[in-house]
Structure formats: C-alpha cells, structure tokens
Scaffold this motif. Structure first.
Motif, PDB file in Angstrom:
ATOM      1  N   ILE A  56      81.944  22.264  80.054  1.00 35.79           N
ATOM      2  CA  ILE A  56      80.569  22.551  79.641  1.00 35.79           C
ATOM      3  C   ILE A  56      80.435  22.546  78.115  1.00 35.79           C
ATOM      4  CG2 ILE A  56      80.768  25.089  79.671  1.00 35.79           C
ATOM      5  CD1 ILE A  56      77.965  25.063  81.056  1.00 35.79           C
ATOM      6  N   TYR A  57      81.424  23.100  77.402  1.00 30.99           N
ATOM      7  CA  TYR A  57      81.423  23.025  75.938  1.00 30.99           C
ATOM      8  C   TYR A  57      81.558  21.567  75.487  1.00 30.99           C
ATOM      9  CZ  TYR A  57      83.161  23.231  71.139  1.00 30.99           C
ATOM     10  OH  TYR A  57      83.335  23.007  69.785  1.00 30.99           O
ATOM     11  N   GLY A  58      82.355  20.804  76.237  1.00 28.80           N
ATOM     12  CA  GLY A  58      82.611  19.411  75.870  1.00 28.80           C
ATOM     13  C   GLY A  58      81.388  18.525  75.883  1.00 28.80           C
ATOM     14  N   GLY A  59      80.299  18.963  76.527  1.00 25.10           N
ATOM     15  CA  GLY A  59      79.088  18.150  76.524  1.00 25.10           C
ATOM     16  C   GLY A  59      78.552  17.916  75.121  1.00 25.10           C
ATOM     17  N   ALA A  60      78.661  18.917  74.260  1.00 26.81           N
ATOM     18  CA  ALA A  60      78.195  18.772  72.881  1.00 26.81           C
ATOM     19  C   ALA A  60      79.104  17.840  72.094  1.00 26.81           C
ATOM     20  CB  ALA A  60      78.120  20.138  72.210  1.00 26.81           C
ATOM     21  N   GLU A  61      80.407  17.970  72.308  1.00 31.30           N
ATOM     22  CA  GLU A  61      81.345  17.081  71.626  1.00 31.30           C
ATOM     23  C   GLU A  61      81.155  15.645  72.079  1.00 31.30           C
ATOM     24  OE1 GLU A  61      85.137  18.961  72.494  1.00 31.30           O
ATOM     25  OE2 GLU A  61      85.181  19.727  70.421  1.00 31.30           O
ATOM     26  N   LEU A  63      78.282  14.262  73.023  1.00 34.11           N
ATOM     27  CA  LEU A  63      77.109  13.742  72.312  1.00 34.11           C
ATOM     28  C   LEU A  63      77.467  13.395  70.879  1.00 34.11           C
ATOM     29  CD1 LEU A  63      73.891  13.418  72.405  1.00 34.11           C
ATOM     30  CD2 LEU A  63      73.914  15.567  71.142  1.00 34.11           C
ATOM     31  N   SER A  64      78.180  14.281  70.206  1.00 39.28           N
ATOM     32  CA  SER A  64      78.553  14.057  68.812  1.00 39.28           C
ATOM     33  C   SER A  64      79.340  12.761  68.657  1.00 39.28           C
ATOM     34  CB  SER A  64      79.386  15.238  68.307  1.00 39.28           C
ATOM     35  OG  SER A  64      79.836  15.009  66.987  1.00 39.28           O
ATOM     36  N   LYS A  65      80.287  12.542  69.549  1.00 40.03           N
ATOM     37  CA  LYS A  65      81.102  11.332  69.495  1.00 40.03           C
ATOM     38  C   LYS A  65      80.266  10.078  69.719  1.00 40.03           C
ATOM     39  CE  LYS A  65      85.086   9.100  71.707  1.00 40.03           C
ATOM     40  NZ  LYS A  65      86.074   9.183  72.819  1.00 40.03           N
ATOM     41  N   ARG A  66      79.373  10.132  70.692  1.00 38.45           N
ATOM     42  CA  ARG A  66      78.541   8.962  70.993  1.00 38.45           C
ATOM     43  C   ARG A  66      77.630   8.609  69.816  1.00 38.45           C
ATOM     44  NH1 ARG A  66      78.610   7.766  76.566  1.00 38.45           N
ATOM     45  NH2 ARG A  66      79.599   9.403  77.826  1.00 38.45           N
ATOM     46  N   MET A  67      77.046   9.609  69.187  1.00 36.47           N
ATOM     47  CA  MET A  67      76.151   9.347  68.061  1.00 36.47           C
ATOM     48  C   MET A  67      76.918   8.788  66.867  1.00 36.47           C
ATOM     49  SD  MET A  67      73.051   9.851  68.944  1.00 36.47           S
ATOM     50  CE  MET A  67      72.272   9.802  67.318  1.00 36.47           C
ATOM     51  N   LYS A  68      78.079   9.306  66.623  1.00 32.15           N
ATOM     52  CA  LYS A  68      78.883   8.813  65.498  1.00 32.15           C
ATOM     53  C   LYS A  68      79.294   7.366  65.719  1.00 32.15           C
ATOM     54  CE  LYS A  68      82.804  10.104  62.571  1.00 32.15           C
ATOM     55  NZ  LYS A  68      83.833  11.141  62.302  1.00 32.15           N
ATOM     56  N   GLU A  69      79.749   7.054  66.924  1.00 29.10           N
ATOM     57  CA  GLU A  69      80.183   5.686  67.218  1.00 29.10           C
ATOM     58  C   GLU A  69      79.018   4.708  67.176  1.00 29.10           C
ATOM     59  OE1 GLU A  69      84.005   6.702  70.132  1.00 29.10           O
ATOM     60  OE2 GLU A  69      82.104   6.003  70.995  1.00 29.10           O
ATOM     61  N   ILE A  77      77.386  15.018  63.842  1.00 27.14           N
ATOM     62  CA  ILE A  77      76.992  16.317  64.392  1.00 27.14           C
ATOM     63  C   ILE A  77      78.238  17.182  64.486  1.00 27.14           C
ATOM     64  CG2 ILE A  77      75.973  17.542  66.339  1.00 27.14           C
ATOM     65  CD1 ILE A  77      74.520  14.909  67.060  1.00 27.14           C
ATOM     66  N   GLN A  78      78.291  18.248  63.703  1.00 31.66           N
ATOM     67  CA  GLN A  78      79.413  19.168  63.738  1.00 31.66           C
ATOM     68  C   GLN A  78      79.123  20.244  64.777  1.00 31.66           C
ATOM     69  OE1 GLN A  78      80.349  20.994  59.974  1.00 31.66           O
ATOM     70  NE2 GLN A  78      82.282  21.863  60.710  1.00 31.66           N
ATOM     71  N   VAL A  79      80.016  20.371  65.757  1.00 32.55           N
ATOM     72  CA  VAL A  79      79.816  21.297  66.870  1.00 32.55           C
ATOM     73  C   VAL A  79      80.531  22.622  66.587  1.00 32.55           C
ATOM     74  CG1 VAL A  79      80.130  21.669  69.338  1.00 32.55           C
ATOM     75  CG2 VAL A  79      79.643  19.363  68.481  1.00 32.55           C
ATOM     76  N   PHE A  80      79.780  23.713  66.734  1.00 33.85           N
ATOM     77  CA  PHE A  80      80.336  25.046  66.553  1.00 33.85           C
ATOM     78  C   PHE A  80      80.303  25.795  67.887  1.00 33.85           C
ATOM     79  CE2 PHE A  80      78.846  23.798  62.364  1.00 33.85           C
ATOM     80  CZ  PHE A  80      79.877  24.233  61.527  1.00 33.85           C
ATOM     81  N   ALA A 278      72.208  11.508  74.830  1.00 31.35           N
ATOM     82  CA  ALA A 278      72.024  12.757  75.558  1.00 31.35           C
ATOM     83  C   ALA A 278      72.038  12.507  77.067  1.00 31.35           C
ATOM     84  CB  ALA A 278      70.717  13.427  75.147  1.00 31.35           C
ATOM     85  N   GLN A 279      71.375  11.451  77.505  1.00 27.79           N
ATOM     86  CA  GLN A 279      71.341  11.170  78.938  1.00 27.79           C
ATOM     87  C   GLN A 279      72.731  10.791  79.449  1.00 27.79           C
ATOM     88  OE1 GLN A 279      68.120   8.657  80.182  1.00 27.79           O
ATOM     89  NE2 GLN A 279      68.596   8.891  82.350  1.00 27.79           N
ATOM     90  N   ALA A 280      73.499  10.077  78.616  1.00 29.21           N
ATOM     91  CA  ALA A 280      74.863   9.731  79.005  1.00 29.21           C
ATOM     92  C   ALA A 280      75.722  10.989  79.102  1.00 29.21           C
ATOM     93  CB  ALA A 280      75.462   8.754  77.990  1.00 29.21           C
TER      94      ALA A 280
END
Length: 374
Positions: A56-61, A63-69, A77-80, A278-280
């Motif tokens: 569940i935490y990994g969902g944010a990571e 998204l961050s990875k997809r946007m960066k790539e 997006i830095q995830v805290f 986000a949908q992915a």
C-alpha cells in the motif's frame, strides 16, 4: 570537367551543406523547445502509510517512478512515509494546506472532519473493487468526489485498491448479533458507527499498538486490511479467529490527493501524464494484493488462523445499520448524500449483472477447486 559541371557540383554541395546545417539546427533546437514546455518539477508527497506496508505504501513510489521515467527525470516526486513530514492521519490535511503538494491516503481517515471524505474511499456494503473502479472512472464517481473536495482546496485521483478486506481478528467466536454486545473492537470511521449500532464498542488504535492491545485483552477484536498485511503484524498469535468479509471495505480506494492550486499550475501534458500514471498505479496495487493474498492466507491458516464467515444474521443486521447511518448523516450533509445515492444507483445494476456470467463462472471454478480438479 566542364565549367557547368563544376558549378552544379558546387551548387549541390552548397545546398547540401545548408540543408545539413539547417537539419542540425532543428535537431539542436528541438530539445530546448521541449524543455520549455516541460519544466523541471520537484514535489513532496506525504503518505499515510509506513514503509513496512510495502504494497500500500508502494503505490506512491510506483507513481513517483512512472512520472520520473515518463518525463525523462523532469517531474520528481519525493515520497515521505507516515510520520516523516506529518503523522499518517494528517497527510490529507498537509496537501490541503499546501505543506506538501500531494498526499497518498484513504479518504475515510478524514471522515471526522467531513463524512464526505469517505465517499471516495469506501462505504459499508457498497461496491467491490471492480465495481468501484467502474463507478469512479466511468460512472461519474470521481467527478462527484472532486466536486466535494473543492472546498478543501483538493483534487484527487484513485491511487490503489486492496480488494475486499477481511473482517478482522477475534479472541472468541462471534456467531450472532448478541455475541457482539460489548465487544471492544479496533475499528473506526463509518464502519465504527455501523458496528456501534450492533453493540460493539469501537476503539481507535494505531496499527503498531493493535498487537499488544489484543495480547493484553484491552480489546477483543481488530480489523486491519487482509492476509498479506495482517500476516506482517502477527495477529494470529493473539486472536486466532479470522472473520470475513470486511463488509465495511468491499472495494476501498486509496487516493492521490493534490493541492488543487498546485495541480492547476502544471502544464497540460504533465496533468495528462499524472492521470495516466495514477490509473496505472491504481490497477497495479490491486494486482499486487490479488497475487500476494492467496499465499499469505495459506500461511496464516498453517500458523493457526481459524477462518470463519460472518453469519447471515450479523451481515443482515449490519446492512440495516449501515443504511440507518447513511440516512442520519445524509439528513445534514447534502454532498455526502449525493455520493451515497449515486453509488447505490450503480450498485443495484452492478450486483444484478454479477449474478450472471461472473458469478456462475467463479462458482463453477470454486467447485472444481474443492473437488481437486484445479
């Protein structure tokens, strides 16, 4: 070689040189032009979840990875994790007030501020994960939710789903509504209000404090998520009866909450990329849980978990109680009522449809599994 031939050759070489230079110039100019349209963005995201809950935490990571790539490193997006910027239950507030640009959380964590927050997350006895996705993406559910969120300076997108959750861990069996009277249970939000009508005494306890509370008998039962996450917390050692289904979370949507002003500042191509990413990530989380839960459940049973379905008596009483809660809240909260009514309208058709091909196929395959044919 004639003078004309020499002239033609020179003209050709001149044209080729000019053309090559022009092409090179276009090639050189292309990158800066794109860069101007796609500026470098650095955002912070506050999660409501600890890193230990990797799915569940990994969902944010994710998204961050997809946007960066997708942006060649231009959108970062830095995830805290919960507690690193703000406590987990304050992540949505942090996005609302601009402390961070976005949050990854579940709307019902803020239901006490306004019950309307729960509408985009989950409500007892509403939709399963597929039905919720259909309602949100195609049935206008996301638009309704974002209409509500405007007054909190937020906009959102679905950002994950656990699938139908389990009904929790109990120190003793609960077969009838009478067995629930006086039961101290870790459960909060609208689900807590529903269970309270059945005689349960709701307790709001942080995830890390549930195990010792069960072990000491401070509480009699606790709901968390499902097999994969529940196994990590070791509840089977102190409360062996594992009930299902978690009717209060048939298809809980985890959401990405954006500070509305910050989101509106983004270039249109970034907004579009964010919706796609986000949908992915939304679909990816559900796929992870669906893959990991079966193995985790087998392991829990091997370690002593005693699976029990809630009785029809309990489920029916809870269903009636949920409708009472909706009516009570809806009488004074128009936007909550609007979301509930829209979900109920789709729910009727959804479960009518599921009684045909889906139900028959799944039921037959379960019969084959029970007969050892799979």
């Amino acid at each position: 070689m004639t003078e004309k031939t020499t002239f033609d050759r020179r003209a050709f070489l001149t044209r080729a040189t000019v053309g090559g230079a022009a092409a090179a110039a276009v090639s050189t100019l292309a990158a800066p032009a794109i860069a101007q349209e796609s500026p470098t963005i650095n955002w912070r995201l506050a999660s409501s979840f600890p890193k230990s809950l990797d799915t569940i935490y990994g969902g944010a990571e994710d998204l961050s990875k997809r946007m960066k790539e997708a942006t060649d490193g231009k959108f970062n997006i830095q995830v805290f994790a919960a507690g690193e910027v703000v406590p987990g239950l304050q992540a949505i507030d942090a996005a609302s007030d601009g402390t961070v640009e976005m949050a990854h959380s579940v709307g019902y964590y803020s239901w006490g501020k306004d019950p309307g927050f729960a509408g985009g997350a989950d409500l007892p006895f509403m939709l399963n994960a597929r039905g919720k996705a259909a309602y949100m993406y195609q049935g206008g559910g996301l638009d309704l939710y974002n209409k509500f969120l405007e007054k909190y300076s937020l906009t959102s997108m679905p950002g994950g789903n656990t699938g139908v959750q389990m009904g929790g861990w109990y120190r003793k069996e609960v077969n009838t509504v009478a067995d629930l009277k006086g039961l101290k249970m870790r459960i909060s939000g609208l689900a807590g209000k529903v269970m309270e009508k059945l005689g349960v005494v709701p307790q709001q306890i942080a995830g890390g404090d549930i195990y010792p509370a069960l072990e000491k008998g401070t509480i009699d039962a606790a709901e968390w998520v499902g097999p994969y996450d529940d196994e990590k917390l070791g509840f089977v050692k102190v409360a062996p009866y594992y009930y299902y289904p978690g009717f209060w979370e048939g298809g809980p949507t985890v959401s990405f909450f954006f500070n509305k002003a910050k989101f509106e500042e983004l270039p249109e191509n970034y907004k579009s990329l964010m919706r796609t990413a986000a949908q992915a990530s939304d679909q990816n989380m559900l796929a992870k849980y669906d893959y990991k839960n079966p193995t985790a459940l087998k392991q829990l049973v091997a370690n002593g978990a005693q699976l029990r379905p809630f009785s029809e008596e309990i489920l029916t009483a809870a269903f009636t109680a949920a409708d009472e809660v909706y009516a009570e809240i809806g009488a004074t909260n128009a936007m909550f009522k609007e979301q509930v009514d829209a979900m109920k309208l789709f729910r009727n058709d959804w479960y009518l449809y599921l009684q045909t091909a889906e139900y028959q196929y799944d039921t037959f395959m379960m019969i084959m599994q029970k007969n050892g044919k799979l």
